[in-house]
Design an enzyme around this catalytic site. Structure first.
Site, PDB file in Angstrom:
ATOM      1  N   GLY A 199       1.578   4.570   3.634  1.00  0.00           N
ATOM      2  CA  GLY A 199       2.750   3.300   2.893  1.00  0.00           C
ATOM      3  C   GLY A 199       3.730   4.232   2.027  1.00  0.00           C
TER       4      GLY A 199
ATOM      5  N   GLY B  58      -0.975   7.719   1.499  1.00  0.00           N
ATOM      6  CA  GLY B  58      -1.163   7.654   2.908  1.00  0.00           C
ATOM      7  C   GLY B  58       0.510   7.493   3.242  1.00  0.00           C
TER       8      GLY B  58
ATOM      9  N   TYR C 199     -13.926  -4.153  11.244  1.00  0.00           N
ATOM     10  CA  TYR C 199     -13.203  -3.828  10.903  1.00  0.00           C
ATOM     11  C   TYR C 199     -12.307  -4.054  12.401  1.00  0.00           C
ATOM     12  CZ  TYR C 199      -9.112   0.188  10.712  1.00  0.00           C
ATOM     13  OH  TYR C 199      -7.968   1.138  10.721  1.00  0.00           O
TER      14      TYR C 199
ATOM     15  N   SER D 206      -4.698  -0.579  14.517  1.00  0.00           N
ATOM     16  CA  SER D 206      -5.373   0.580  14.664  1.00  0.00           C
ATOM     17  C   SER D 206      -5.925   0.814  16.076  1.00  0.00           C
ATOM     18  CB  SER D 206      -6.019   1.089  13.828  1.00  0.00           C
ATOM     19  OG  SER D 206      -7.070   1.498  14.285  1.00  0.00           O
TER      20      SER D 206
ATOM     21  N   GLY E 163       0.802  -1.265   0.643  1.00  0.00           N
ATOM     22  CA  GLY E 163       0.311   0.084   0.018  1.00  0.00           C
ATOM     23  C   GLY E 163       0.538   1.040   0.390  1.00  0.00           C
ATOM     24  N   ALA E 164       1.926   1.162  -0.707  1.00  0.00           N
ATOM     25  CA  ALA E 164       2.590   2.305  -1.119  1.00  0.00           C
ATOM     26  C   ALA E 164       2.697   3.230  -1.617  1.00  0.00           C
ATOM     27  CB  ALA E 164       4.003   1.668  -0.919  1.00  0.00           C
ATOM     28  N   ASN E 165       1.117   3.713  -2.305  1.00  0.00           N
ATOM     29  CA  ASN E 165       1.459   4.227  -3.067  1.00  0.00           C
ATOM     30  C   ASN E 165       0.558   5.422  -2.106  1.00  0.00           C
ATOM     31  OD1 ASN E 165      -1.390   1.985  -3.279  1.00  0.00           O
ATOM     32  ND2 ASN E 165      -2.304   3.939  -3.882  1.00  0.00           N
TER      33      ASN E 165
END
Length: 308
Positions: free
Chosen positions: A32, A30, A181, A155, A26-28
């Site tokens: 990440g 936020g 969640y 979280s 998820g490095a694209n």
């Protein structure tokens, strides 16, 4: 774990990562993206493991613009598909026989009722099972590496309506997006603690967890309408930028003082913002019997067995 009282820890405290390979899911965007940026700035070769390669390329360009000479590569990874996870893991092992850091960062939050390609609840499937499988498939590349680490992002949602619903893990009978969640983020912590127990005899790799507090990211887009209204009022007062929200992950991944099984999060305003410290997770997250049961179920659901 009791909260520490260390001095303010910032991205300037990240030690040199030269020669290290870091895989960030998820490095694209936020958290990440910010995690990848800092690791690249400290000399790591960072693999941006992303679902959308076009977004990944834009993220790589953004990092390269800020970090001249950054060593970056892209890996397609859809955590909502175990077939994609297996393909990505095989390609990563082929390209990087040794991996120093695996940052399990990608996630979804409060999504409407949706299923992954394998029929899992989207939040449980992406946040927990996808990362469980990826870690198991890559662990052989981490185990021989001294001070290698697996950092999984949880979280403070792991405290909210959170239990592991073994009788209905996929929320097939009744779906509650907040409870789903909470289950997924509780699972992230339980996975970390059980993984650390299994890694300890090897003495090379540790597992740690982190949470970003109330970081301003795209995850807020799926908040239920009543919560979104409250969040619109509260978040400007308690939230922090993604770059600050990434600090607990970065500390868990790079601080030489980190020991396995620790959990890092913001130290201020009830854990919603501030500089990263070792913090306590819920009593429920430390239930060893549930951790072990979750591990066994996760192996069964993903058909991934760990080499520890």
């Amino acid at each position: 774990m009791a909260r520490t009282t260390a001095a303010r820890w910032t991205e300037n405290d990240v030690p040199s990562q030269k020669g290290r390979i870091a895989v960030v899911t998820g490095a694209n965007s936020g958290l990440g993206l910010q995690t990848a940026r800092v690791l690249a700035a400290r000399g790591a070769h960072v693999v941006l493991a992303v679902r959308d390669l076009d977004k990944g390329r834009r993220a790589a360009t953004e990092i390269a613009d800020r970090v001249p000479g950054a060593q970056l590569s892209l890996q397609q990874l859809d955590l909502a598909s175990l077939a994609s996870v297996r393909t990505a893991a095989a390609e990563l092992r082929a390209a990087h026989p040794r991996i120093d850091l695996l940052i399990n960062n990608a996630g979804v939050m409060y999504t409407p009722r949706r299923k992954t390609q394998d029929g899992f609840d989207m939040q449980f499937g992406v946040n927990h099972l996808g990362h469980f499988a990826l870690t198991g498939l890559l662990l052989d590349a981490l185990l021989p590496v001294a001070d290698s680490r697996v950092v999984t992002v949880s979280s403070f949602g792991h405290r909210i309506q959170a239990s592991i619903h073994f009788d209905d893990l996929q929320f097939d009978r009744s779906y509650n997006r907040v409870a789903a969640y909470g289950q997924a983020k509780l699972a992230n912590l339980m996975f970390t603690y059980e993984l650390q127990r299994r890694l300890a005899p090897h003495g090379t790799t540790i597992a740690a967890a982190a949470h970003p507090g109330a970081a301003a990211t795209e995850l807020q887009q799926n908040l239920p309408r009543p919560l979104r209204k409250a969040a619109d009022l509260a978040l400007p007062l308690i939230s922090q930028p993604a770059a600050m929200g990434a600090l607990p992950t970065l500390r868990a991944a790079t601080d030489p003082a980190v020991t396995g099984g620790q959990y890092y999060g913001p130290g201020g305003m009830g854990g919603t913002r501030g500089y990263p410290e070792a913090v306590a997770s819920s009593k429920k997250s430390h239930d060893t019997a549930v951790q072990q049961r979750l591990w066994a179920v996760s192996e069964q659901l993903t058909d991934v067995r760990f080499p520890v």
